[in-house]
Design a protein around this motif. Structure first.
Motif, PDB file in Angstrom:
ATOM      1  N   GLY A  20     -82.860 -42.549 -43.977  1.00  0.00           N
ATOM      2  CA  GLY A  20     -81.741 -42.157 -43.121  1.00  0.00           C
ATOM      3  C   GLY A  20     -82.169 -41.279 -41.970  1.00  0.00           C
ATOM      4  O   GLY A  20     -81.678 -41.427 -40.848  1.00  0.00           O
ATOM      5  N   PHE A  21     -83.092 -40.365 -42.226  1.00  0.00           N
ATOM      6  CA  PHE A  21     -83.577 -39.497 -41.158  1.00  0.00           C
ATOM      7  C   PHE A  21     -84.301 -40.310 -40.087  1.00  0.00           C
ATOM      8  O   PHE A  21     -84.062 -40.128 -38.887  1.00  0.00           O
ATOM      9  N   LEU A  22     -85.168 -41.219 -40.507  1.00  0.00           N
ATOM     10  CA  LEU A  22     -85.891 -42.042 -39.538  1.00  0.00           C
ATOM     11  C   LEU A  22     -84.953 -42.947 -38.749  1.00  0.00           C
ATOM     12  O   LEU A  22     -85.094 -43.106 -37.539  1.00  0.00           O
ATOM     13  N   VAL A  23     -83.993 -43.544 -39.439  1.00  0.00           N
ATOM     14  CA  VAL A  23     -83.027 -44.411 -38.750  1.00  0.00           C
ATOM     15  C   VAL A  23     -82.220 -43.597 -37.741  1.00  0.00           C
ATOM     16  O   VAL A  23     -82.060 -44.013 -36.588  1.00  0.00           O
ATOM     17  N   ALA A  24     -81.731 -42.436 -38.163  1.00  0.00           N
ATOM     18  CA  ALA A  24     -80.940 -41.605 -37.248  1.00  0.00           C
ATOM     19  C   ALA A  24     -81.787 -41.146 -36.070  1.00  0.00           C
ATOM     20  O   ALA A  24     -81.318 -41.122 -34.926  1.00  0.00           O
ATOM     21  N   LEU A  25     -83.019 -40.784 -36.334  1.00  0.00           N
ATOM     22  CA  LEU A  25     -83.908 -40.320 -35.275  1.00  0.00           C
ATOM     23  C   LEU A  25     -84.143 -41.406 -34.227  1.00  0.00           C
ATOM     24  O   LEU A  25     -84.094 -41.151 -33.027  1.00  0.00           O
ATOM     25  N   LEU A  26     -84.367 -42.636 -34.688  1.00  0.00           N
ATOM     26  CA  LEU A  26     -84.663 -43.734 -33.768  1.00  0.00           C
ATOM     27  C   LEU A  26     -83.419 -44.376 -33.172  1.00  0.00           C
ATOM     28  O   LEU A  26     -83.440 -44.864 -32.045  1.00  0.00           O
ATOM     29  N   LEU A  27     -82.332 -44.382 -33.920  1.00  0.00           N
ATOM     30  CA  LEU A  27     -81.148 -45.130 -33.511  1.00  0.00           C
ATOM     31  C   LEU A  27     -80.174 -44.325 -32.645  1.00  0.00           C
ATOM     32  O   LEU A  27     -79.481 -44.895 -31.799  1.00  0.00           O
ATOM     33  N   THR A  28     -80.135 -43.032 -32.813  1.00  0.00           N
ATOM     34  CA  THR A  28     -79.150 -42.204 -32.105  1.00  0.00           C
ATOM     35  C   THR A  28     -79.160 -42.391 -30.587  1.00  0.00           C
ATOM     36  O   THR A  28     -78.086 -42.512 -29.988  1.00  0.00           O
ATOM     37  N   PRO A  29     -80.326 -42.437 -29.935  1.00  0.00           N
ATOM     38  CA  PRO A  29     -80.292 -42.592 -28.474  1.00  0.00           C
ATOM     39  C   PRO A  29     -79.659 -43.896 -27.990  1.00  0.00           C
ATOM     40  O   PRO A  29     -79.184 -43.967 -26.861  1.00  0.00           O
ATOM     41  N   VAL A  30     -79.629 -44.925 -28.821  1.00  0.00           N
ATOM     42  CA  VAL A  30     -79.079 -46.209 -28.373  1.00  0.00           C
ATOM     43  C   VAL A  30     -77.688 -46.490 -28.944  1.00  0.00           C
ATOM     44  O   VAL A  30     -77.106 -47.537 -28.649  1.00  0.00           O
ATOM     45  N   LEU A  31     -77.152 -45.584 -29.751  1.00  0.00           N
ATOM     46  CA  LEU A  31     -75.806 -45.784 -30.294  1.00  0.00           C
ATOM     47  C   LEU A  31     -74.758 -45.584 -29.205  1.00  0.00           C
ATOM     48  O   LEU A  31     -74.935 -44.760 -28.308  1.00  0.00           O
ATOM     49  N   PRO A  32     -73.648 -46.315 -29.292  1.00  0.00           N
ATOM     50  CA  PRO A  32     -72.560 -46.120 -28.314  1.00  0.00           C
ATOM     51  C   PRO A  32     -71.786 -44.848 -28.629  1.00  0.00           C
ATOM     52  O   PRO A  32     -70.786 -44.874 -29.323  1.00  0.00           O
ATOM     53  N   THR A  33     -72.271 -43.715 -28.133  1.00  0.00           N
ATOM     54  CA  THR A  33     -71.647 -42.431 -28.447  1.00  0.00           C
ATOM     55  C   THR A  33     -70.698 -41.935 -27.364  1.00  0.00           C
ATOM     56  O   THR A  33     -70.196 -40.823 -27.455  1.00  0.00           O
ATOM     57  N   GLY A  34     -70.493 -42.706 -26.345  1.00  0.00           N
ATOM     58  CA  GLY A  34     -69.565 -42.299 -25.296  1.00  0.00           C
ATOM     59  C   GLY A  34     -70.163 -41.256 -24.392  1.00  0.00           C
ATOM     60  O   GLY A  34     -71.295 -41.355 -23.956  1.00  0.00           O
ATOM     61  N   SER A 109     -67.820 -42.805 -32.909  1.00  0.00           N
ATOM     62  CA  SER A 109     -66.868 -43.917 -32.822  1.00  0.00           C
ATOM     63  C   SER A 109     -67.054 -44.817 -34.040  1.00  0.00           C
ATOM     64  O   SER A 109     -68.061 -44.730 -34.744  1.00  0.00           O
ATOM     65  N   ALA A 110     -66.085 -45.668 -34.276  1.00  0.00           N
ATOM     66  CA  ALA A 110     -66.181 -46.590 -35.411  1.00  0.00           C
ATOM     67  C   ALA A 110     -67.402 -47.487 -35.285  1.00  0.00           C
ATOM     68  O   ALA A 110     -68.089 -47.759 -36.273  1.00  0.00           O
ATOM     69  N   THR A 111     -67.697 -47.925 -34.076  1.00  0.00           N
ATOM     70  CA  THR A 111     -68.850 -48.797 -33.858  1.00  0.00           C
ATOM     71  C   THR A 111     -70.155 -48.070 -34.138  1.00  0.00           C
ATOM     72  O   THR A 111     -71.027 -48.591 -34.835  1.00  0.00           O
ATOM     73  N   ALA A 112     -70.291 -46.858 -33.616  1.00  0.00           N
ATOM     74  CA  ALA A 112     -71.515 -46.085 -33.842  1.00  0.00           C
ATOM     75  C   ALA A 112     -71.697 -45.793 -35.325  1.00  0.00           C
ATOM     76  O   ALA A 112     -72.804 -45.919 -35.860  1.00  0.00           O
ATOM     77  N   PHE A 113     -70.616 -45.416 -36.007  1.00  0.00           N
ATOM     78  CA  PHE A 113     -70.699 -45.152 -37.443  1.00  0.00           C
ATOM     79  C   PHE A 113     -71.103 -46.406 -38.208  1.00  0.00           C
ATOM     80  O   PHE A 113     -71.983 -46.358 -39.069  1.00  0.00           O
ATOM     81  N   ALA A 114     -70.459 -47.520 -37.912  1.00  0.00           N
ATOM     82  CA  ALA A 114     -70.748 -48.758 -38.635  1.00  0.00           C
ATOM     83  C   ALA A 114     -72.204 -49.192 -38.442  1.00  0.00           C
ATOM     84  O   ALA A 114     -72.865 -49.611 -39.396  1.00  0.00           O
ATOM     85  N   ILE A 115     -72.703 -49.080 -37.222  1.00  0.00           N
ATOM     86  CA  ILE A 115     -74.092 -49.467 -36.955  1.00  0.00           C
ATOM     87  C   ILE A 115     -75.047 -48.563 -37.725  1.00  0.00           C
ATOM     88  O   ILE A 115     -75.948 -49.040 -38.423  1.00  0.00           O
ATOM     89  N   GLN A 116     -74.849 -47.251 -37.599  1.00  0.00           N
ATOM     90  CA  GLN A 116     -75.746 -46.314 -38.285  1.00  0.00           C
ATOM     91  C   GLN A 116     -75.680 -46.495 -39.800  1.00  0.00           C
ATOM     92  O   GLN A 116     -76.709 -46.593 -40.468  1.00  0.00           O
ATOM     93  N   PHE A 117     -74.480 -46.557 -40.350  1.00  0.00           N
ATOM     94  CA  PHE A 117     -74.329 -46.642 -41.795  1.00  0.00           C
ATOM     95  C   PHE A 117     -74.895 -47.953 -42.336  1.00  0.00           C
ATOM     96  O   PHE A 117     -75.609 -47.955 -43.338  1.00  0.00           O
ATOM     97  N   ALA A 118     -74.593 -49.062 -41.676  1.00  0.00           N
ATOM     98  CA  ALA A 118     -75.060 -50.358 -42.168  1.00  0.00           C
ATOM     99  C   ALA A 118     -76.583 -50.473 -42.115  1.00  0.00           C
ATOM    100  O   ALA A 118     -77.209 -50.919 -43.083  1.00  0.00           O
ATOM    101  N   ILE A 119     -77.189 -50.069 -41.023  1.00  0.00           N
ATOM    102  CA  ILE A 119     -78.648 -50.162 -40.917  1.00  0.00           C
ATOM    103  C   ILE A 119     -79.318 -49.228 -41.922  1.00  0.00           C
ATOM    104  O   ILE A 119     -80.259 -49.617 -42.615  1.00  0.00           O
TER     105      ILE A 119
END
Length: 147
Positions: A20-34, A109-119
């Motif tokens: 989870g830490f690695l995914v969050a570290l790599l994925l956060t910059p590309v998530l649709p966070t508004g 957002s729902a999209t950002a949460f769903a992407i992070q959680f699913a991956i």
């Protein structure tokens, strides 16, 4: 080998924390966070990860209780994958109804949460059902415990 309760808790804590830490570290910059800044986005994704880990430990207690009614005292592997639904819905509900996890202005957002959680969940599930058994070969014989 059937994981013991302590083994399941340790595995969830170690694997979900690391993956989870690695995914969050790599994925956060590309998530649709508004319009959130990068720092706020990281704070939100790490908060969601922490909530997932902590709530997941409570889920393990419930799963262990329910497994006592099964003959094999374990779940089929597909059940482990399908828990993405109930755990994801609970975390999402907690995110939307309380400010204990993430302050209202940092909620993803729902999209950002769903992407992070699913991956995160899919990589966690793959790791626990495959590579972890090879890399930590004594893990299987210790009831899923690392310590």
């Amino acid at each position: 080998m059937l994981p013991t309760l302590l083994g399941r808790l340790q595995t969830r804590l170690f694997a979900l924390g690391a993956v989870g830490f690695l995914v969050a570290l790599l994925l956060t910059p590309v998530l649709p966070t508004g319009s959130s800044s990068t720092g706020q986005a990281y704070r939100a994704t790490m908060s969601v990860l922490l909530a997932t880990v902590l709530v997941g430990l409570l889920w393990e207690l419930l799963y262990h209780f329910l497994q006592q009614f099964r003959w094999e005292k374990d779940w089929p592997t597909i059940f482990g994958l399908l828990t993405i639904v109930n755990e994801g819905l609970l975390i999402w509900l907690l995110l939307r109804t309380t400010t204990l996890i993430v302050p209202a202005h940092l909620r993803p957002s729902a999209t950002a949460f769903a992407i992070q959680f699913a991956i995160t969940w899919l990589l966690f599930w793959i790791l626990v059902n495959g590579p972890i058994r090879v890399v930590f070969h004594r893990w299987r014989y210790n009831g899923g415990r690392f310590l």
